[in-house]
Write a protein that holds these residues in place. Structure first.
Motif, PDB file in Angstrom:
ATOM      1  N   PHE A 224     -30.137  33.997 -42.073  1.00  0.00           N
ATOM      2  CA  PHE A 224     -30.587  33.733 -43.440  1.00  0.00           C
ATOM      3  C   PHE A 224     -31.658  34.748 -43.813  1.00  0.00           C
ATOM      4  N   SER A 225     -31.680  35.132 -45.078  1.00  0.00           N
ATOM      5  CA  SER A 225     -32.713  36.048 -45.556  1.00  0.00           C
ATOM      6  C   SER A 225     -33.996  35.267 -45.829  1.00  0.00           C
ATOM      7  N   ALA A 226     -35.078  36.003 -46.085  1.00  0.00           N
ATOM      8  CA  ALA A 226     -36.394  35.376 -46.264  1.00  0.00           C
ATOM      9  C   ALA A 226     -36.419  34.433 -47.464  1.00  0.00           C
TER      10      ALA A 226
ATOM     11  N   SER B 172     -48.717  37.695 -39.353  1.00  0.00           N
ATOM     12  CA  SER B 172     -48.239  38.368 -38.146  1.00  0.00           C
ATOM     13  C   SER B 172     -46.753  38.119 -37.913  1.00  0.00           C
ATOM     14  N   LEU B 173     -46.195  37.080 -38.558  1.00  0.00           N
ATOM     15  CA  LEU B 173     -44.779  36.754 -38.387  1.00  0.00           C
ATOM     16  C   LEU B 173     -43.931  37.105 -39.594  1.00  0.00           C
ATOM     17  N   SER B 174     -44.505  36.980 -40.801  1.00  0.00           N
ATOM     18  CA  SER B 174     -43.697  37.141 -42.005  1.00  0.00           C
ATOM     19  C   SER B 174     -43.070  38.531 -42.096  1.00  0.00           C
ATOM     20  N   GLY B 175     -43.792  39.546 -41.594  1.00  0.00           N
ATOM     21  CA  GLY B 175     -43.238  40.895 -41.620  1.00  0.00           C
ATOM     22  C   GLY B 175     -42.029  41.057 -40.727  1.00  0.00           C
ATOM     23  N   ALA B 176     -41.947  40.213 -39.695  1.00  0.00           N
ATOM     24  CA  ALA B 176     -40.814  40.276 -38.770  1.00  0.00           C
ATOM     25  C   ALA B 176     -39.676  39.373 -39.213  1.00  0.00           C
ATOM     26  N   ALA B 177     -39.896  38.607 -40.288  1.00  0.00           N
ATOM     27  CA  ALA B 177     -38.933  37.561 -40.664  1.00  0.00           C
ATOM     28  C   ALA B 177     -38.290  37.808 -42.024  1.00  0.00           C
ATOM     29  N   ASP B 178     -38.001  39.086 -42.326  1.00  0.00           N
ATOM     30  CA  ASP B 178     -37.196  39.353 -43.517  1.00  0.00           C
ATOM     31  C   ASP B 178     -35.848  38.654 -43.386  1.00  0.00           C
ATOM     32  N   ARG B 179     -35.427  38.497 -42.132  1.00  0.00           N
ATOM     33  CA  ARG B 179     -34.211  37.759 -41.818  1.00  0.00           C
ATOM     34  C   ARG B 179     -34.569  36.734 -40.746  1.00  0.00           C
TER      35      ARG B 179
END
Length: 428
Positions: free
Chosen positions: A126-128, A180-187
């Motif tokens: 899923f995308s962000a 610290s996580l949102s940048g890694a969670a585009d997907r």
């Protein structure tokens, strides 16, 4: 004999253990580590270079007649340091970006495994802006535990095992709101939970030939009994009894060989260390994750029993001569315990004086992870501070040796798990 000047990229416990192993090679000329730590300084020169500033790295390499660059951590590899330097005719040990995506993107890795029929858990992506859809998907499945994985690099802290819908919502909010996580969670990868016991197998590959170096078992959770938050790793031991000869044969046939061959077919030949994180299930071994480098702290446990010249292996890899080599491993057992700052992996204090390293047995290793020198004193400078590695002819002996020496090292707010290797003891 020709000697080679080497630049080692990185500054943690993994890089200290690599520097220690490289220093044993007759082929080593000068060793530089960027940025290094007080441990790596024992074997060469630490240099203040930003590993993500490729032009700065290139300038240093040319000015200091560096003949091999060894990349320890994943971030520079995923960012393209191997591509950049290789195009400048500078030999690099480590995969190019297209191959490093096996770690750089969970979605890429899962799609790759599905394409080449490599056993792994079922998943959905899923995308962000589709987190609500992810929640609905999980609600429809109504099967717990369920695993949430941030697609990109998150320092080992982007994986959450959720036992309830409430926890899923909590973790989704954390992924969205934690910088610290949102940048890694585009997907976001939502994954089936696999029952079994985890282990890791480490492979060296020149893109065509590959050899298994060793296997180990890491301990990711902060708390004893594998409880609490995920960390970068709180300890490891090798070999892992769960990785029997039969299991290893299946891993090679069903996972490693198809991975190396698949990357060739994708025109992304894999050169460097491939970490294969496994779940040993009732249906056989399945891939939990790939890493594009040595694990940390597994590296600190698997390099001491390696009887090969590590620099010779690295050179053979970059020169496509790995088919001329075979891996030699001692039959001893090794245990690595991470000494961390209390509060890790969330908030912790730095600058605490470290004492007692000089009292550790000569045949026990202390690899620096998060340390620095301040006013001539060694102090803590990170969440994971030191790695203590002991050995023995049995796993029990290795564990006992390690913990005996752990107690000789002190600093304020010291924390460590007291159950490293216990799964192995139960299986034995």
């Amino acid at each position: 004999m020709d000697t080679y000047n080497v630049l080692l990229i990185g500054g943690g416990g993994r890089e200290h253990s690599i520097a220690w192993k490289l220093s044993q090679s007759d082929k080593l000329g000068k060793l530089y580590t960027a940025p290094g730590n007080p441990g790596t300084a024992q074997f060469g020169t630490n240099v203040k270079i930003d590993p993500l500033n490729f032009e700065e790295v290139e300038t240093f390499v040319l000015e200091n007649k560096i003949e091999l660059v060894v990349v320890g951590p994943e971030a520079p590899l995923v960012a393209g340091i191997a591509d950049y330097l290789t195009e400048k005719n500078i030999p690099v040990f480590g995969p190019r970006t297209s191959a490093a995506m096996l770690e750089g993107s969970k979605e890429f890795a899962k799609d790759f495994m599905m394409k080449y029929e490599i056993p792994t858990a079922d998943y959905a992506v899923f995308s962000a802006d589709e987190f609500d859809d992810a929640l609905k998907f999980i609600q429809l499945k109504d099967s717990y535990p369920i695993v949430l994985k941030a697609d990109g690099l998150a320092g080992g802290k982007g994986v959450f095992i959720c036992d309830s819908e409430e926890e899923v919502q909590k973790r989704l909010n954390k992924i969205k709101n934690d910088q610290s996580l949102s940048g890694a969670a585009d997907r976001l990868v939502v994954e089936e939970f696999m029952e079994g016991e985890e282990a890791s197998v480490f492979v060296i590959s020149d893109g065509h030939t590959s050899h298994i170096i060793h296997n180990a078992q890491d301990h990711k959770r902060i708390g004893e009994g594998d409880t609490g938050l995920n960390t970068g790793g709180m300890g490891a031991y090798c070999p892992a009894p769960v990785v029997t000869d039969e299991v290893l044969a299946v891993v090679k046939e069903k996972i490693i060989d198809p991975t190396i061959a698949g990357m060739q077919l994708e025109e992304s030949a894999y050169l460097g260390i491939l970490y294969v994180g496994l779940m040993i299930t009732e249906d056989g071994p399945k891939v939990v994750e790939y890493n594009c480098r040595f694990g940390d702290p597994e590296c600190q446990a698997i390099l001491p029993p390696l009887e090969n010249d590590l620099l010779d292996l690295f050179l053979a890899t970059t020169q496509q001569r790995l088919d001329e080599k075979s891996i030699q491993i001692s039959n001893k057992h090794y245990c690595c315990v991470v000494l961390s700052s209390d509060g890790y992996p969330v908030e912790y204090e730095k600058g605490k004086e470290i004492t007692g390293i000089e009292n550790v047995d000569e045949d026990t290793f202390v690899f620096h992870a998060g340390t620095t020198l301040k006013d001539g004193k060694l102090v803590t400078n990170g969440g994971r501070v030191l790695n203590v590695v002991g050995s023995g002819h049995t796993l029990q002996q290795a564990i006992d040796k390690t913990y005996e020496n752990v107690e000789r090292i002190q600093f304020e707010n010291r924390y460590y798990r007291k159950d490293i290797g216990h799964k192995g003891l139960r299986r034995n």
